[in-house]
Design an enzyme around this catalytic site. Structure first.
Site, PDB file in Angstrom:
ATOM      1  N   ALA A  30      -4.109  75.604   8.858  1.00 15.33           N
ATOM      2  CA  ALA A  30      -4.947  76.777   9.074  1.00 15.33           C
ATOM      3  C   ALA A  30      -4.228  78.056   8.656  1.00 15.33           C
ATOM      4  O   ALA A  30      -4.817  78.946   8.031  1.00 15.33           O
ATOM      5  CB  ALA A  30      -5.369  76.857  10.539  1.00 15.33           C
ATOM      6  N   VAL A  31      -2.946  78.144   8.978  1.00 18.85           N
ATOM      7  CA  VAL A  31      -2.173  79.317   8.564  1.00 18.85           C
ATOM      8  C   VAL A  31      -2.152  79.398   7.038  1.00 18.85           C
ATOM      9  O   VAL A  31      -2.447  80.434   6.442  1.00 18.85           O
ATOM     10  CB  VAL A  31      -0.728  79.255   9.112  1.00 18.85           C
ATOM     11  CG1 VAL A  31       0.143  80.328   8.466  1.00 18.85           C
ATOM     12  CG2 VAL A  31      -0.719  79.391  10.625  1.00 18.85           C
ATOM     13  N   GLU A  87       8.718  77.573  24.121  1.00 23.03           N
ATOM     14  CA  GLU A  87       9.448  78.738  24.619  1.00 23.03           C
ATOM     15  C   GLU A  87      10.743  79.021  23.882  1.00 23.03           C
ATOM     16  O   GLU A  87      11.025  80.161  23.530  1.00 23.03           O
ATOM     17  CB  GLU A  87       9.777  78.505  26.104  1.00 23.03           C
ATOM     18  CG  GLU A  87       8.658  78.876  27.026  1.00 23.03           C
ATOM     19  CD  GLU A  87       9.232  79.333  28.359  1.00 23.03           C
ATOM     20  OE1 GLU A  87      10.184  78.685  28.828  1.00 23.03           O
ATOM     21  OE2 GLU A  87       8.742  80.323  28.913  1.00 23.03           O
ATOM     22  N   ASP A 130       4.115  70.253  26.730  1.00 22.18           N
ATOM     23  CA  ASP A 130       4.482  70.444  28.130  1.00 22.18           C
ATOM     24  C   ASP A 130       3.569  71.415  28.882  1.00 22.18           C
ATOM     25  O   ASP A 130       3.589  71.472  30.103  1.00 22.18           O
ATOM     26  CB  ASP A 130       5.932  70.937  28.227  1.00 22.18           C
ATOM     27  CG  ASP A 130       6.896  70.012  27.504  1.00 22.18           C
ATOM     28  OD1 ASP A 130       6.681  68.794  27.569  1.00 22.18           O
ATOM     29  OD2 ASP A 130       7.845  70.498  26.871  1.00 22.18           O
ATOM     30  N   ASN A 132      -4.790  48.353  42.982  1.00 27.60           N
ATOM     31  CA  ASN A 132      -4.119  48.812  41.757  1.00 27.60           C
ATOM     32  C   ASN A 132      -3.411  50.142  41.976  1.00 27.60           C
ATOM     33  O   ASN A 132      -3.973  51.202  41.830  1.00 27.60           O
ATOM     34  CB  ASN A 132      -5.109  48.904  40.590  1.00 27.60           C
ATOM     35  CG  ASN A 132      -6.355  49.689  40.952  1.00 27.60           C
ATOM     36  OD1 ASN A 132      -6.534  50.108  42.092  1.00 27.60           O
ATOM     37  ND2 ASN A 132      -7.206  49.919  39.986  1.00 27.60           N
TER      38      ASN A 132
END
Lengths: 322, 322, 322, 322
Positions: free
Chosen positions: A25-26, A106, A131, A219
């Site tokens: 996309a960039v 980050e 994450d 379970n």
């Protein structure tokens, strides 16, 4: 500053599904606007080594559906040294890169922020990390696909768990964050979710499993975030207490791969396009962000100043619903 | 022997995707023919405990697509004792079970053979096992689904492996057999496959990975069958030799779950139906078998007398193609 | 005939998932044996146009997992003309192609047989076709993946069908063969399967759907093979008789795509390797075949002389089990 | 108003994957809080017919992963008549239902609003609709799964499209909204997306396909929203202009089925729980909403007063990126 002509792009840190869709996309948005795109390999390492390729519109064809990143990625610990960053900045200037687009988490954004502050390199961040630990965006690229992978695997475990009288321990990724563990645990109705944000109470978990057995539920799935404990540790602790066998699944990097979900593809497409819009408006030092279904931009400095908090209501929810 | 009126059915040993489809096919075929179906839970354990339910046509609706087995399964080590088998035979007779259909692997078939020899209980076997270690049938129920699960996971690893400079070690099931490891390794182009049928040579594997790196190949996947070594052992050995990080994936029981593939559903449907045909023809002591796309029957004794050999050409193939 | 040095390879006719895995296996096996591989594009059309590329070991990296065929394919109706075949043979000879490997279905094998008979071009066939209509092999490359695609889609339909009071008509591929329709119909428990091999009786189907509604079954799925009727025709006929709405799904070419299943990858790998073994043994004019889990070879002439019959027991089975 | 003791729950309108997860979350959260749950079948029809069941905690076990809705759904056109709504309200009062939870789309929420306004029945809405046409929530339950289904199918088409020289037309759902078509079109890089919100220009589409062929792009996919045109109409128009064959795929209700994605499961779990929180706080007449990753509530009246606008930037994006 004069006109923008040439942009650099890297993927950095842990790879995440959808990074390729963002690269595409960039590149396509930039090329459409008449910009040149220099794609560096292996994150900051490629800038240091001047390992790059000029990307045309068609160079990014057929990559959207592929997991990982065609630009590869690397963790570059030495980027913490000012002289190394200085070298990177010098290389970018020599190559005439007017702005650097960084797709990553980050650590990668921090690297970008330093390049910018110390050497005046304009940067734009795109949050890519499974994450989901980046603040000021509703979602990061890769989280959705990773969750689907975890949920599909755990759902298969439930099938077989229902056939046996065993408990299953699944270790998932997330570094310091319990988001993946918690979200996938809710999505499959796991008996317990062990996350770094909350102290683990093996006694309570063992009791719960016992109670559910009494109630007829057979379970049992326990999800553990890598940041909290290892599957082995959890397994040993539980076996001692519940008195029957546990089995272990460690998904590992399987969680980083796979064709990106529709959500991640769309998010990556929008963020990649937004990054180029920011470049054209010379709105530098920002990270693209998803906010209420819309594209937004947040100063990278602000993003880095605040830790993304895990919604602890989810933990409560995971206990009520299973 | 008089007319057959009532059949028993169990799933036994390790569960395999498609067992439910087989239960459904046996039940519906039998009910259509006017037979009664008594379904026992947890394999031979349910016969010993008289834990069963009478199944009608509609009791097996909506189960074909579900992994695991609704009858549950258990390993019953005490079934090796003659007095335990005697008890089971007595229970079956008391309940008026004229023939017992056993869906499972080698151990389960052995149990059936003994019930038959010692107590005259007619049995029919249906080969269900993800390990593909039962001879005289082209495929067992569950193998195909299990392979797809392994291949999908490994393919995701390849995505991320291509983004990093790492080697990945994946541990898969198979008990004493290397079939799953070998077949899935070929299907994803793994650099090395470690199986119990062939001594492992860590030095050769490490050299190969090194050579491929030189050639530019960066996504190294090593598949290891649980019967040969653990992922940890392999990882440690390789890291010492190749000098860079490896990462581990242990799929565990994820391999036993999941909606069965089309192949496994069709195979289970055909075998379940064939089992009932054998019952009507009073052709007892046989296992249903897939032979050249057709249904066949093989004496269980013959099946158990011969170990299924792994086609070692596959090992050669795995080396040539990757 | 002198030594074999250079082989040609094409994919021809309708594409099938796994063709890329076969291209990879042929190429890598051949290169390993010191042979040169010329890959022609768009089937026989590429031979006529001399559109080809020489393939090295690494040219076929990363293609095994991709659906379709990187060599593209085309139907070339003019190949029925002797003068066109003559031209193709001449081109192959000019390029020094010693043997041509053809991956495709019946039409493609026929083309190869004629090239061989008329012009002495040695050929090897590899059966690739989603229709499963090639005789003397237990399976063709692509069938398994196609069935999984159909079954997954139909399973989704069942979910929603259970939520409504509607009947769903699904049209699947198969050209003159009802295999895909029948196999996928059994695998999802479809109420009716309409195939070219059997006259359709709309009255009986409508009655069956009605009866099942009375019995409480609410998710009716009717599978129709494109060779028998269109989904629209079936839909119209049924709505008139059952008095409630039907909905249509036409999967179309979705059935030809997708990452190949483990089964198709392994089959393609083995067949590709077997084709090269045949070449080295100068065993020409044969098709690779799967026979009882083993690789075999069958004269193409024999393959073409016999129509693959649909196992009509499957039709009976589809009626009993749903 | 006195204490809340008994809640009713329905799924209404078109079914959407994740509705079962919402039913589960409402039931378990409510039961945990000491409330009784009456589940009505087939939406408002079940209220009119008093077809319901009391749900316990375990009645909703094993449903989260299933597509469709176990409560079934129906469109009840007669609910537009005041006397019918009056009858429904009377039934609810007779059964002692203190508040009604409605999982569905706009039409269903409108029904709820009228029940509330005319008869004082407290209602809570949960937005479930694959069309993503409900305002004041970032996402509706079901959209994410539906998009994944569409994208997976289209991705398979791309494989085969790359093997042929054809254009493919895919018809997707969405009623009056072009969201599914547009989002999935972006996610696979479709050449054109035809939506109700934008007039179709067949000439421009045909020209674009032609241009891309010149540029060498061979896999053309055109996505059409059912609200804009049918696949057949589009196909006919294009074939006339581009001069080569097109092929059609109509996914139909396949889009409504399938195990819900992780996102939809989590969203449904959170919204179901939020609905019960609203009930306990007697915050009636609201719809649960996802807002910036958090749960929120919006008055149903406000939701219905504003049409959700399609983000037309997405249309621009779809053109730039493909």
């Amino acid at each position: 500053m004069s006109e923008i002509k040439r942009i650099g792009i890297i993927t950095s840190g842990g790879d995440a599904p959808g990074m390729n869709a963002a690269i595409r996309a960039v590149t396509r948005s930039a090329v459409t606007e008449g910009l040149e795109v220099y794609a560096f390999y292996r994150g900051f390492a490629g800038i240091l080594d001047k390992e790059f390729r000029k990307f045309s519109f068609s160079d990014v064809g057929g990559i959207m559906e592929r997991g990982g990143t065609i630009l590869r990625t690397a963790r570059v610990p030495e980027f913490k040294l000012p002289e190394i960053r200085s070298k990177a900045a010098q290389n970018l200037k020599e190559l005439g890169i007017d702005v650097l687009v960084i797709i990553g988490g980050e650590g990668s954004l921090t690297g970008g922020k330093l390049l910018s502050e110390e050497h005046g390199i304009p940067v734009i961040g795109i949050p890519g990390s499974i994450d989901n630990d980046i603040s000021f965006t509703d979602m990061c690229i890769g989280v959705d696909t990773c969750l689907n992978t975890c949920v599909e695997a755990m759902q298969k475990l439930k099938d077989t768990a229902s056939s046996h009288e065993r408990a299953f321990v699944v270790e998932v990724m997330g570094r310091g964050s319990g988001y993946i563990a918690l979200a996938s645990g809710i999505a499959v109705g796991a008996e317990a979710v062990i996350i770094p944000e909350n102290p683990v109470d093996f006694k309570a978990i063992a009791e719960r499993i016992w109670e559910e057995r009494q109630r007829g539920k057979i379970n049992s799935i326990i999800v553990v975030a890598e940041g909290a404990a290892s599957a082995y540790t959890v397994s040993r602790h539980l076996e001692n207490r519940i008195g029957f066998e546990t089995r272990i699944t460690i998904l590992g990097h399987v969680q980083r791969g796979g064709a990106p979900s529709a959500f991640d593809r769309l998010l990556a497409a929008r963020m990649g396009h937004e990054a180029v819009k920011a470049i054209l408006e010379k709105d530098f030092g920002v990270m693209t962000s998803l906010s209420r279904s819309n594209m937004a931009r947040v100063p990278i400095e602000k993003v880095l100043s605040e830790k993304k908090e895990l919604d602890m209501d989810l933990l409560k929810l995971s206990k009520i619903l299973s």
